[in-house]
Scaffold this motif. Structure first.
Motif, PDB file in Angstrom:
ATOM      1  N   UNK A 112      -3.489 -18.209  -3.610  1.00 31.39           N
ATOM      2  CA  UNK A 112      -4.731 -17.693  -4.180  1.00 31.39           C
ATOM      3  C   UNK A 112      -5.566 -16.940  -3.165  1.00 31.39           C
ATOM      4  N   UNK A 113      -5.713 -17.509  -1.970  1.00 30.83           N
ATOM      5  CA  UNK A 113      -6.500 -16.865  -0.919  1.00 30.83           C
ATOM      6  C   UNK A 113      -5.863 -15.550  -0.486  1.00 30.83           C
ATOM      7  N   UNK A 114      -4.546 -15.566  -0.398  1.00 30.58           N
ATOM      8  CA  UNK A 114      -3.821 -14.364   0.004  1.00 30.58           C
ATOM      9  C   UNK A 114      -4.013 -13.241  -1.019  1.00 30.58           C
ATOM     10  N   UNK A 115      -3.923 -13.585  -2.291  1.00 27.00           N
ATOM     11  CA  UNK A 115      -4.107 -12.588  -3.345  1.00 27.00           C
ATOM     12  C   UNK A 115      -5.504 -11.970  -3.300  1.00 27.00           C
ATOM     13  N   UNK A 116      -6.508 -12.793  -3.026  1.00 34.29           N
ATOM     14  CA  UNK A 116      -7.886 -12.288  -2.940  1.00 34.29           C
ATOM     15  C   UNK A 116      -8.033 -11.328  -1.768  1.00 34.29           C
ATOM     16  N   UNK A 117      -7.413 -11.650  -0.651  1.00 33.97           N
ATOM     17  CA  UNK A 117      -7.493 -10.782   0.521  1.00 33.97           C
ATOM     18  C   UNK A 117      -6.830  -9.435   0.247  1.00 33.97           C
ATOM     19  N   UNK A 118      -5.693  -9.480  -0.433  1.00 31.50           N
ATOM     20  CA  UNK A 118      -4.995  -8.235  -0.749  1.00 31.50           C
ATOM     21  C   UNK A 118      -5.816  -7.402  -1.731  1.00 31.50           C
ATOM     22  N   UNK A 119      -6.352  -8.067  -2.746  1.00 35.13           N
ATOM     23  CA  UNK A 119      -7.114  -7.366  -3.781  1.00 35.13           C
ATOM     24  C   UNK A 119      -8.353  -6.679  -3.210  1.00 35.13           C
ATOM     25  N   UNK A 120      -8.998  -7.297  -2.244  1.00 35.97           N
ATOM     26  CA  UNK A 120     -10.243  -6.740  -1.695  1.00 35.97           C
ATOM     27  C   UNK A 120     -10.004  -5.743  -0.558  1.00 35.97           C
ATOM     28  N   UNK A 121      -8.746  -5.565  -0.160  1.00 31.65           N
ATOM     29  CA  UNK A 121      -8.441  -4.638   0.937  1.00 31.65           C
ATOM     30  C   UNK A 121      -8.650  -3.190   0.508  1.00 31.65           C
ATOM     31  N   UNK A 122      -9.298  -2.412   1.353  1.00 35.33           N
ATOM     32  CA  UNK A 122      -9.525  -0.987   1.080  1.00 35.33           C
ATOM     33  C   UNK A 122      -8.573  -0.189   1.971  1.00 35.33           C
ATOM     34  N   UNK A 123      -7.382   0.024   1.488  1.00 36.08           N
ATOM     35  CA  UNK A 123      -6.334   0.647   2.294  1.00 36.08           C
ATOM     36  C   UNK A 123      -6.559   2.148   2.435  1.00 36.08           C
ATOM     37  N   UNK A 124      -6.635   2.588   3.686  1.00 41.86           N
ATOM     38  CA  UNK A 124      -6.802   4.009   3.978  1.00 41.86           C
ATOM     39  C   UNK A 124      -5.829   4.390   5.086  1.00 41.86           C
ATOM     40  N   UNK A 125      -5.294   5.598   5.036  1.00 42.27           N
ATOM     41  CA  UNK A 125      -4.330   6.004   6.070  1.00 42.27           C
ATOM     42  C   UNK A 125      -5.018   6.261   7.411  1.00 42.27           C
ATOM     43  N   UNK A 126      -4.525   5.603   8.456  1.00 41.96           N
ATOM     44  CA  UNK A 126      -5.002   5.843   9.817  1.00 41.96           C
ATOM     45  C   UNK A 126      -3.998   6.725  10.544  1.00 41.96           C
ATOM     46  N   UNK A 127      -2.725   6.419  10.350  1.00 40.00           N
ATOM     47  CA  UNK A 127      -1.633   7.258  10.838  1.00 40.00           C
ATOM     48  C   UNK A 127      -0.687   7.502   9.662  1.00 40.00           C
ATOM     49  N   UNK A 128       0.347   8.297   9.896  1.00 39.24           N
ATOM     50  CA  UNK A 128       1.293   8.598   8.812  1.00 39.24           C
ATOM     51  C   UNK A 128       2.128   7.382   8.430  1.00 39.24           C
ATOM     52  N   UNK A 129       2.095   6.325   9.261  1.00 43.72           N
ATOM     53  CA  UNK A 129       2.858   5.116   8.972  1.00 43.72           C
ATOM     54  C   UNK A 129       2.005   4.004   8.348  1.00 43.72           C
ATOM     55  N   UNK A 130       0.734   4.254   8.183  1.00 48.61           N
ATOM     56  CA  UNK A 130      -0.153   3.225   7.635  1.00 48.61           C
ATOM     57  C   UNK A 130       0.235   2.856   6.212  1.00 48.61           C
ATOM     58  N   UNK A 131       0.185   1.572   5.896  1.00 52.12           N
ATOM     59  CA  UNK A 131       0.439   1.118   4.533  1.00 52.12           C
ATOM     60  C   UNK A 131      -0.812   1.372   3.684  1.00 52.12           C
ATOM     61  N   UNK A 132      -0.648   2.091   2.593  1.00 54.57           N
ATOM     62  CA  UNK A 132      -1.788   2.409   1.730  1.00 54.57           C
ATOM     63  C   UNK A 132      -1.571   1.918   0.300  1.00 54.57           C
ATOM     64  N   UNK A 133      -0.475   1.224   0.069  1.00 47.31           N
ATOM     65  CA  UNK A 133      -0.131   0.693  -1.256  1.00 47.31           C
ATOM     66  C   UNK A 133      -0.181  -0.834  -1.198  1.00 47.31           C
ATOM     67  N   UNK A 134      -0.941  -1.463  -2.082  1.00 46.66           N
ATOM     68  CA  UNK A 134      -1.098  -2.920  -2.058  1.00 46.66           C
ATOM     69  C   UNK A 134       0.201  -3.651  -2.406  1.00 46.66           C
ATOM     70  N   UNK A 135       1.042  -3.033  -3.199  1.00 49.09           N
ATOM     71  CA  UNK A 135       2.340  -3.633  -3.505  1.00 49.09           C
ATOM     72  C   UNK A 135       3.196  -3.695  -2.239  1.00 49.09           C
TER      73      UNK A 135
END
Length: 244
Positions: free
Chosen positions: A147-170
């Motif tokens: 449950x805690x992990x799901x909340x952390x993922x859901x609230x993450x604001x993913x933005x690209x920092x480099x071309x390898x940055x993960x920007x997809x929550x899946x």
């Protein structure tokens, strides 16, 4: 600055009265008008640091203060148990070694053992980064309950920092599953090009994840190796064992 000073004084005064104080008495202690005291109290109530008895109307400190003091004590204990092992690892790797903890949705560098070059990427004590952008943050979150992990993922604001940055929550969720399985996290050029980071989680006596030990390295000249990984795993286990 005046508001900060009044807020700190209010907390200090209330800590001396287990039964709390009413508005007038607290205003007298602070030597400011009731209206000014009321504004301070409303702010503290909104943030959860102060509660008001519905019958007596007295103001008291909430248990949130205790939670903060416990976190400080826990972090001091963690540093005490981790420092010796971190120093050994730093000598073996000839790198800076970092101790990190989760602070809400950010990872903070709690302690750092420096080896020679102190300019290594983001190792200063007190520095905070979004958890999902660091190997330590992912190592910690990966070991949380579902449950805690799901909340952390859901609230993450993913933005690209480099071309390898993960920007997809899946993709991030899949990465956390991988980290949970293997017991460590490698961040490969996601925060800065040519920089790798690796972290292993640390657990308390209840087997709850409370932090992570990590280091960063330059990929082209000193990439992470299986030997490095094993040394880090040994370090995190030694720290965890000392906390049991």
């Amino acid at each position: 600055m005046q508001l900060v000073d009044r807020t700190l004084k209010t907390l200090t005064i209330l800590s001396k009265y287990s039964d709390g104080l009413n508005l007038s008495d607290l205003s007298n202690e602070l030597q400011i008008p009731n209206s000014s005291t009321h504004r301070v109290l409303q702010s503290l109530k909104a943030s959860g640091f102060v509660i008001q008895d519905e019958i007596t109307k007295r103001y008291q400190l909430s248990y949130k203060i205790i939670s903060i003091s416990q976190n400080i004590r826990r972090n001091d204990t963690l540093i005490h148990h981790a420092y010796f092992e971190m120093k050994k690892l730093s000598q073996l790797l000839q790198k800076n070694v970092i101790l990190c903890v989760l602070n809400e949705d950010k990872v903070m560098n709690l302690e750092c053992v420096e080896y020679g070059n102190t300019s290594m990427f983001r190792v200063k004590k007190g520095y905070e980064s979004p958890w999902y952008l660091t190997s330590a943050g992912r190592a910690i979150v990966s070991m949380m309950d579902h449950g805690s992990k799901e909340k952390m993922i859901e609230s993450a604001h993913l933005e690209p920092i480099t071309k390898k940055s993960i920007i997809d929550k899946v993709v991030l969720k899949s990465e956390l599953t991988k980290v949970q399985t293997q017991g460590y996290c490698i961040l490969d050029e996601e925060l800065q090009e040519n920089v790798q980071g690796i972290a292993c989680p640390i657990y308390d006596y209840c087997n709850k994840v409370i932090g992570a030990v990590a280091f960063t390295t330059i990929k082209t000249s000193q990439p992470i190796t299986s030997d490095n990984i094993q040394l880090l795993l040994n370090c995190s286990k030694a720290i965890t064992d000392s906390l049991q």
